[in-house]
Write a protein that holds these residues in place. Structure first.
Motif, short mmCIF file in Angstrom:
data_model
loop_
_atom_site.label_atom_id
_atom_site.label_comp_id
_atom_site.label_asym_id
_atom_site.label_seq_id
_atom_site.Cartn_x
_atom_site.Cartn_y
_atom_site.Cartn_z
N MET A 262 -9.16 -24.32 1.38
CA MET A 262 -8.19 -23.55 0.58
C MET A 262 -8.20 -23.98 -0.88
N ARG A 263 -8.34 -25.27 -1.13
CA ARG A 263 -8.37 -25.74 -2.52
C ARG A 263 -9.59 -25.22 -3.25
N ARG A 264 -10.73 -25.22 -2.57
CA ARG A 264 -11.95 -24.71 -3.22
C ARG A 264 -11.84 -23.23 -3.56
N LEU A 265 -11.09 -22.51 -2.73
CA LEU A 265 -10.87 -21.09 -3.00
C LEU A 265 -9.76 -20.87 -4.03
N GLY A 266 -8.98 -21.90 -4.32
CA GLY A 266 -7.90 -21.78 -5.29
C GLY A 266 -6.70 -21.01 -4.76
N LEU A 267 -6.45 -21.09 -3.45
CA LEU A 267 -5.38 -20.32 -2.82
C LEU A 267 -4.21 -21.21 -2.40
N ARG A 268 -3.01 -20.64 -2.48
CA ARG A 268 -1.80 -21.32 -2.01
C ARG A 268 -1.38 -20.85 -0.62
N PHE A 269 -1.91 -19.71 -0.20
CA PHE A 269 -1.56 -19.18 1.12
C PHE A 269 -2.76 -18.46 1.72
N GLY A 270 -2.88 -18.57 3.04
CA GLY A 270 -3.90 -17.82 3.76
C GLY A 270 -3.72 -18.00 5.25
N ALA A 271 -4.15 -17.00 6.01
CA ALA A 271 -4.13 -17.06 7.48
C ALA A 271 -5.58 -17.10 7.95
N ILE A 272 -5.94 -18.19 8.62
CA ILE A 272 -7.33 -18.41 9.02
C ILE A 272 -7.45 -18.23 10.53
N ASP A 273 -8.49 -17.53 10.94
CA ASP A 273 -8.76 -17.33 12.36
C ASP A 273 -9.96 -18.16 12.79
N PHE A 274 -9.75 -18.94 13.85
CA PHE A 274 -10.82 -19.68 14.52
C PHE A 274 -10.93 -19.15 15.95
N ARG A 275 -12.12 -19.21 16.51
CA ARG A 275 -12.30 -18.98 17.94
C ARG A 275 -12.72 -20.29 18.57
N LEU A 276 -12.14 -20.60 19.71
CA LEU A 276 -12.44 -21.86 20.39
C LEU A 276 -13.56 -21.65 21.39
N ARG A 277 -14.60 -22.47 21.28
CA ARG A 277 -15.66 -22.44 22.29
C ARG A 277 -15.08 -22.93 23.62
N LYS A 278 -15.85 -22.78 24.67
CA LYS A 278 -15.38 -23.19 25.99
C LYS A 278 -15.05 -24.68 26.04
N ASP A 279 -15.73 -25.47 25.19
CA ASP A 279 -15.46 -26.92 25.16
C ASP A 279 -14.28 -27.26 24.24
N GLY A 280 -13.65 -26.23 23.63
CA GLY A 280 -12.49 -26.44 22.77
C GLY A 280 -12.81 -26.61 21.30
N SER A 281 -14.07 -26.65 20.92
CA SER A 281 -14.42 -26.83 19.51
C SER A 281 -14.17 -25.53 18.74
N PRO A 282 -13.56 -25.65 17.54
CA PRO A 282 -13.19 -24.45 16.78
C PRO A 282 -14.34 -23.94 15.91
N VAL A 283 -14.47 -22.61 15.84
CA VAL A 283 -15.47 -21.96 15.02
C VAL A 283 -14.75 -21.05 14.03
N PHE A 284 -14.99 -21.26 12.76
CA PHE A 284 -14.34 -20.44 11.72
C PHE A 284 -14.84 -19.00 11.80
N LEU A 285 -13.89 -18.05 11.80
CA LEU A 285 -14.26 -16.63 11.80
C LEU A 285 -14.00 -16.00 10.44
N GLU A 286 -12.75 -16.06 9.98
CA GLU A 286 -12.46 -15.46 8.68
C GLU A 286 -11.07 -15.86 8.19
N LEU A 287 -10.84 -15.55 6.93
CA LEU A 287 -9.57 -15.82 6.26
C LEU A 287 -8.96 -14.50 5.82
N ASN A 288 -7.66 -14.36 6.03
CA ASN A 288 -6.91 -13.22 5.50
C ASN A 288 -5.99 -13.76 4.42
N VAL A 289 -6.22 -13.35 3.18
CA VAL A 289 -5.46 -13.93 2.05
C VAL A 289 -4.03 -13.41 1.98
#
Length: 315
Positions: A262-289
């Motif tokens: 978020m700091r690199r993007l210069g944002l104060r707010f955002g909603a981020i979506d991750f999908r969890l693999r079967k082992d529970g590890s998170p994968v970044f999908l996208e950000l909604n500003v």
């Protein structure tokens, strides 16, 4: 006339999310919220910018409401409208010219405001681009899916044969209409030649059922786990209006990466979506500003509204 300091909300007054935030700021009485409808400019809204030997003057007036730059505590760039030329102007070229002139004044006003910006439009514009999001997410160490963004049908066809399952989605929003993420199937493969008309995002499908919705408000991070048994929601949880949402948290390492992102993007707010693999590890999908967040509070009781209002009204 409300009393300063002001919180400017760039959204139509009938925006349900914005209205709830507006009402809560009004209730707390620390600041005065004002809806700013830029489509009223320049017909029903006047502006003045004076630069010279004296102090810089930046003023917008909408009826009895006078917004002076020095009185603004913060603004929320929620769902801004665009300046609208007078109905008296019929020539399309003149209309475009008027829009550019008005946009120049609005951009200058926003850039020169010395206040908290949630978010700064100059930061939001690149941050809204999904290819840019993925690249920055990868830079900060977040896992991202194998992705191809292309209008080359042959490249798309080759990519779709590399993974057992691939999804496709759009790069930008189609108005306020939901266009869901879908799996590439035989019918899509038969029509890949249409990709030449506009670029499309193709991504490996991340096997797993659960998602994380991560709302970042200032320096605060709120995570919620989403899961659904709805037949269509295994690809896109938004297809299930009754999706189950539970309070969750990120481990310290992942939270640090999210804040760095978020700091690199210069944002104060955002909603981020991750999908969890079967082992529970998170994968970044996208950000909604400018994503919705109150539906998460309804189910988890996370203090998202309080945190957001504090972000807008705090010193």
């Amino acid at each position: 006339m409300p009393q300063a300091p002001y919180v400017l909300i760039f959204a139509p007054p009938n925006d349900g999310h914005a209205r709830i935030v507006y009402d809560e700021i009004s209730r707390q009485k620390r600041c005065a919220p004002i809806f700013v409808e830029l489509d009223r400019y320049p017909d029903a809204m006047q502006s003045r910018m004076r630069v010279g030997s004296g102090d810089l003057e930046l003023v917008f007036e909408d009826g009895a409401t006078r917004i002076s730059a020095g009185d603004v505590r913060s603004f929320w760039w929620r769902r801004p409208s665009q300046p609208s030329p007078s109905a008296a102007i019929s020539d399309p070229k003149v209309q475009r010219y008027v829009r550019k002139e008005c946009r120049s004044v609005c951009d200058s006003f926003l850039s020169l405001l010395d206040c908290r910006k949630v978010n700064n439009p100059d930061a939001e514009r690149p941050a809204e681009n999904k290819p840019f999001q993925l690249a920055v997410a990868r830079q900060v160490g977040l896992e991202v899916p194998e992705t191809l963004i292309t209008n080359d049908p042959e490249a798309a066809r080759a990519f779709c044969t590399e993974s057992s399952r691939v999804i496709y989605k759009q790069l930008t929003n189609f108005g306020q209409r939901l266009v869901d993420t879908r799996l590439v199937d035989d019918e899509v493969l038969d029509h890949l030649d249409l990709a030449r008309l506009a670029p499309v995002i193709f991504q490996e499908f991340v096997e797993g059922r659960d998602h994380l919705r991560v709302n970042v408000i200032g320096e605060r991070v709120f995570a919620a786990r989403l899961y659904s048994d709805h037949p269509g929601a295994h690809v896109d949880w938004r297809l299930d209006p009754l999706v189950k949402i539970e309070d969750s948290r990120l481990d310290d390492g992942l939270e640090a990466k999210v804040l760095d992102f978020m700091r690199r993007l210069g944002l104060r707010f955002g909603a981020i979506d991750f999908r969890l693999r079967k082992d529970g590890s998170p994968v970044f999908l996208e950000l909604n500003v400018s994503g919705q967040f109150l539906f998460v509070e309804d189910d988890t009781r996370q203090p998202l509204l309080d945190a957001f209002v504090e972000e807008l009204t705090g010193e």
